[in-house]
Design a protein around this motif. Sequence first.
Motif, short mmCIF file in Angstrom:
data_model
loop_
_atom_site.label_atom_id
_atom_site.label_comp_id
_atom_site.label_asym_id
_atom_site.label_seq_id
_atom_site.Cartn_x
_atom_site.Cartn_y
_atom_site.Cartn_z
N ARG A 165 1.03 -1.07 0.03
CA ARG A 165 0.06 0.11 0.08
C ARG A 165 0.77 1.26 0.01
NH1 ARG A 165 -4.50 -0.72 4.88
NH2 ARG A 165 -4.85 1.28 3.74
N LEU A 166 1.94 1.20 0.84
CA LEU A 166 2.75 2.41 0.85
C LEU A 166 3.43 2.61 -0.42
CD1 LEU A 166 3.75 2.02 4.63
CD2 LEU A 166 2.59 3.85 3.75
N ALA A 167 4.10 1.55 -1.05
CA ALA A 167 4.59 1.72 -2.13
C ALA A 167 3.84 2.62 -3.35
CB ALA A 167 4.86 0.16 -2.84
N LEU A 168 2.67 2.22 -3.35
CA LEU A 168 1.77 2.89 -4.18
C LEU A 168 1.89 4.39 -4.15
CD1 LEU A 168 0.01 1.79 -6.47
CD2 LEU A 168 -1.99 1.60 -4.89
N VAL A 169 2.27 4.93 -2.97
CA VAL A 169 2.37 6.41 -2.79
C VAL A 169 3.78 6.85 -2.63
CG1 VAL A 169 0.00 6.90 -2.01
CG2 VAL A 169 1.66 6.07 -0.36
N GLY A 170 4.52 5.91 -2.63
CA GLY A 170 5.86 6.38 -2.70
C GLY A 170 6.46 6.46 -1.25
N MET A 171 5.97 5.55 -0.47
CA MET A 171 6.64 5.77 1.15
C MET A 171 7.11 4.46 1.35
SD MET A 171 3.38 8.05 2.64
CE MET A 171 4.20 7.90 4.45
N GLY A 172 7.31 3.28 0.58
CA GLY A 172 7.80 2.05 0.89
C GLY A 172 8.21 1.21 -0.19
N SER A 173 8.93 0.19 -0.15
CA SER A 173 9.36 -0.54 -0.92
C SER A 173 9.65 -1.98 -0.60
CB SER A 173 10.66 -0.14 -1.34
OG SER A 173 11.78 -0.42 -0.45
N LYS A 174 10.24 -2.81 -1.38
CA LYS A 174 10.63 -4.30 -0.77
C LYS A 174 11.79 -4.33 0.17
CE LYS A 174 8.53 -6.73 -4.51
NZ LYS A 174 8.50 -7.71 -5.74
N GLU A 175 12.33 -3.26 0.49
CA GLU A 175 13.39 -3.07 1.62
C GLU A 175 12.78 -2.77 2.86
OE1 GLU A 175 16.55 -3.56 -0.12
OE2 GLU A 175 15.29 -3.57 -1.84
N GLY A 176 11.62 -1.79 3.00
CA GLY A 176 11.21 -1.73 4.12
C GLY A 176 10.27 -0.25 3.98
N TYR A 177 9.77 0.22 5.24
CA TYR A 177 9.33 1.39 5.32
C TYR A 177 9.27 1.95 6.85
CZ TYR A 177 5.66 -2.13 6.36
OH TYR A 177 4.89 -2.94 6.92
N ASP A 178 9.01 3.38 6.90
CA ASP A 178 8.75 3.96 8.31
C ASP A 178 7.26 3.38 8.63
OD1 ASP A 178 11.23 5.08 8.66
OD2 ASP A 178 10.70 6.67 7.37
N CYS A 179 7.18 3.15 10.01
CA CYS A 179 5.91 2.48 10.60
C CYS A 179 5.45 2.91 12.16
CB CYS A 179 5.81 1.11 10.44
SG CYS A 179 4.27 0.47 11.33
N PRO A 180 4.66 4.03 12.14
CA PRO A 180 4.61 4.55 13.61
C PRO A 180 3.92 3.89 14.56
CG PRO A 180 3.01 5.65 12.04
CD PRO A 180 3.71 4.70 11.29
N LEU A 181 3.33 2.78 14.04
CA LEU A 181 2.39 1.65 14.95
C LEU A 181 3.23 1.12 16.10
CD1 LEU A 181 0.74 -0.46 12.21
CD2 LEU A 181 -0.08 1.90 12.99
N THR A 182 2.53 1.06 17.39
CA THR A 182 3.21 0.45 18.48
C THR A 182 2.59 -1.01 18.56
OG1 THR A 182 1.17 0.91 19.82
CG2 THR A 182 2.90 2.29 19.74
N GLN A 183 3.27 -1.86 19.34
CA GLN A 183 3.01 -3.16 19.37
C GLN A 183 1.77 -3.39 19.75
OE1 GLN A 183 5.77 -5.51 21.51
NE2 GLN A 183 7.49 -5.15 20.09
N TYR A 184 0.88 -2.55 20.41
CA TYR A 184 -0.29 -2.62 21.06
C TYR A 184 -1.28 -2.26 19.79
CZ TYR A 184 1.31 -2.29 25.85
OH TYR A 184 1.81 -2.77 26.95
N HIS A 185 -0.97 -1.50 18.94
CA HIS A 185 -1.67 -1.47 17.54
C HIS A 185 -1.82 -2.88 16.60
CE1 HIS A 185 -1.02 3.24 17.63
NE2 HIS A 185 -1.95 3.00 17.78
N LEU A 186 -0.69 -3.31 16.61
CA LEU A 186 -0.52 -4.50 15.95
C LEU A 186 -1.25 -5.60 16.78
CD1 LEU A 186 3.46 -4.75 15.33
CD2 LEU A 186 1.48 -4.05 13.51
N ALA A 187 -1.38 -5.65 18.14
CA ALA A 187 -1.98 -6.54 18.78
C ALA A 187 -3.51 -6.44 18.72
CB ALA A 187 -1.82 -6.50 20.38
N ASP A 188 -4.15 -5.15 18.40
CA ASP A 188 -5.42 -4.84 18.39
C ASP A 188 -5.86 -5.20 17.17
OD1 ASP A 188 -5.86 -4.55 21.04
OD2 ASP A 188 -5.82 -2.16 20.75
N THR A 189 -4.83 -5.12 15.97
CA THR A 189 -5.24 -5.19 14.64
C THR A 189 -5.48 -6.75 14.37
OG1 THR A 189 -4.06 -3.40 14.02
CG2 THR A 189 -4.37 -5.03 12.30
N LEU A 190 -4.36 -7.43 14.79
CA LEU A 190 -4.36 -9.04 14.51
C LEU A 190 -4.96 -9.89 15.64
CD1 LEU A 190 -0.36 -8.95 13.73
CD2 LEU A 190 -2.47 -8.62 12.31
N GLY A 191 -5.64 -9.35 16.31
CA GLY A 191 -6.24 -10.12 17.24
C GLY A 191 -5.65 -11.19 18.08
#
Lengths: 244, 244
Positions: A165-191
């Motif tokens: 998704r980020l690659a589509l707006v030039g903010m990421g690639s197959k190398e990586g990307y900046d991501c401001p999410l905390t592990q709590y965000h990830l937890a609430d996202t992934l169940g």
Amino acid sequence: MTSAERSPLTRKLSAFVALSEDELAVLERLHQRRRSFTAGRDMVHQGQSARVAYILSAGWVCSYKLQPDGTRQIVDFQVPGDFLGLRSVLLRTSDHSFEPIVDIEAAEVLTSDLLEAFTQTPRLATAILWAASRDEAMVVEHLVGIGRRDAGARMAHFLLELASRLALVGMGSKEGYDCPLTQYHLADTLGLSAVHVNRVLRQLREEGLVTFRDAHVTFHDYGGLVDLAGFDPAYLDQTGPLLK
Amino acid sequence: MTSAERSPLTRKLSAFVALSEDELAVLERLHQRRRSFTAGRDMVHQGQSARVAYILSAGWVCSYKLQPDGTRQIVDFQVPGDFLGLRSVLLRTSDHSFEPIVDIEAAEVLTSDLLEAFTQTPRLATAILWAASRDEAMVVEHLVGIGRRDAGARMAHFLLELASRLALVGMGSKEGYDCPLTQYHLADTLGLSAVHVNRVLRQLREEGLVTFRDAHVTFHDYGGLVDLAGFDPAYLDQTGPLLK
DNA sequence: CGAAACGTTGAATGGTTTCAACAAGAGTGG
DNA sequence: CCACTCTTGTTGAAACCATTCAACGTTTCG
């Protein structure tokens, strides 16, 4: 107008539909009413009836739903170029909340302006409907992930989807990307629980697949991660332009 | 036209928008091209590009997504009065499959007919968009359930949601309803194993809450089930008419 | 009659959660 | 500037929910 001057939404849609100068102008005009929101303070509350939508131009937002027992489930994220609350404009139901992850910049879009743009430029309407349908496909894929992937694959899939998704707006690639999410965000996202998110991230790191540290995702073995996640980006529908 | 003669879709939308005779006529005309499909044989396959939608008039359908490892996740069900593949009409993505649970009757709707109906009767368009948005809200609620509810609450919530949906077309009540799903369907829906579905159903039965047996759901303690599930039907948006 | 689909139950295994404790950094007010 | 708190990240051990494997009963159907 050069690529850098365009809004992320324009950039995203352009990857999909070759827009004329007229259409580009209409699209940019939708960005007139600029607004700022502060990180952590909800933009829209569950139950509130939102009569406006936003186009996110900078920063990250998540939309989530609170449970009676206090737990929350994040439904999806919005990154620059994404619509926010597009559904609630047309209808009365705003059954989830929006929280800016960081300070954000967004353009407020009135229902009337949107409808006017739709009638003026049908191709632009198609492009925006494409984006909306893609958002829905991501929610479905999210559901599939929570229902049928184990924690490792779920995490891998999520990180890969964000990269695309980020690659589509030039903010990421197959190398990586900046991501401001905390592990709590990830937890609430992934169940998952936040503790388990930590363990899963450690395992992916130790297996040499991906590192998530200091608000940055670094892919060490992109292909290996795709295998682990069973990641098939077809649902993102961004393999190439649909309309010429 | 009496209530019994109307299609389930008409009945569903009427609960939401008071439709004029003209609008009712347009709606009924959408039901012209009747089709039958056989239980168990997929109507649309994952990856196939569907150019038509259907209005389900009799029987049950599920839409699901297959994983690389062979497991499947059911995303949602369609019961009489529901649209099927409405999204795939407008766009190219048909990223999931449709399987009739039983032999079904459906009306084929061409994109052109639908668009014509929309321009002829804007209020009908609103009503159909309401239905589409409600479908999406159900997918979101489904995601929340899989992510943040335990097996018992998940099952209870699912059975309650079906009751509400079926009540809207006169096929269910707070007493119970006929339900042709197998425990395998439930498992693929709720992200559980079939074995565990069996155990959960047994527990709900032994607690005197609900019985699922011989293709029939019987509520013994509707209120208790609502409590267990944390069921708040607000997202179904069917508390009363929106437009008069 | 045999096969296939569905339902049911027990026992063992394992992925994930919960509880608890601690470390590091950012922001805040005295 | 320093103590203080809050947020976030990290790790271990115990408990638990759900899965897997296996077996068997029932019904349907060709």
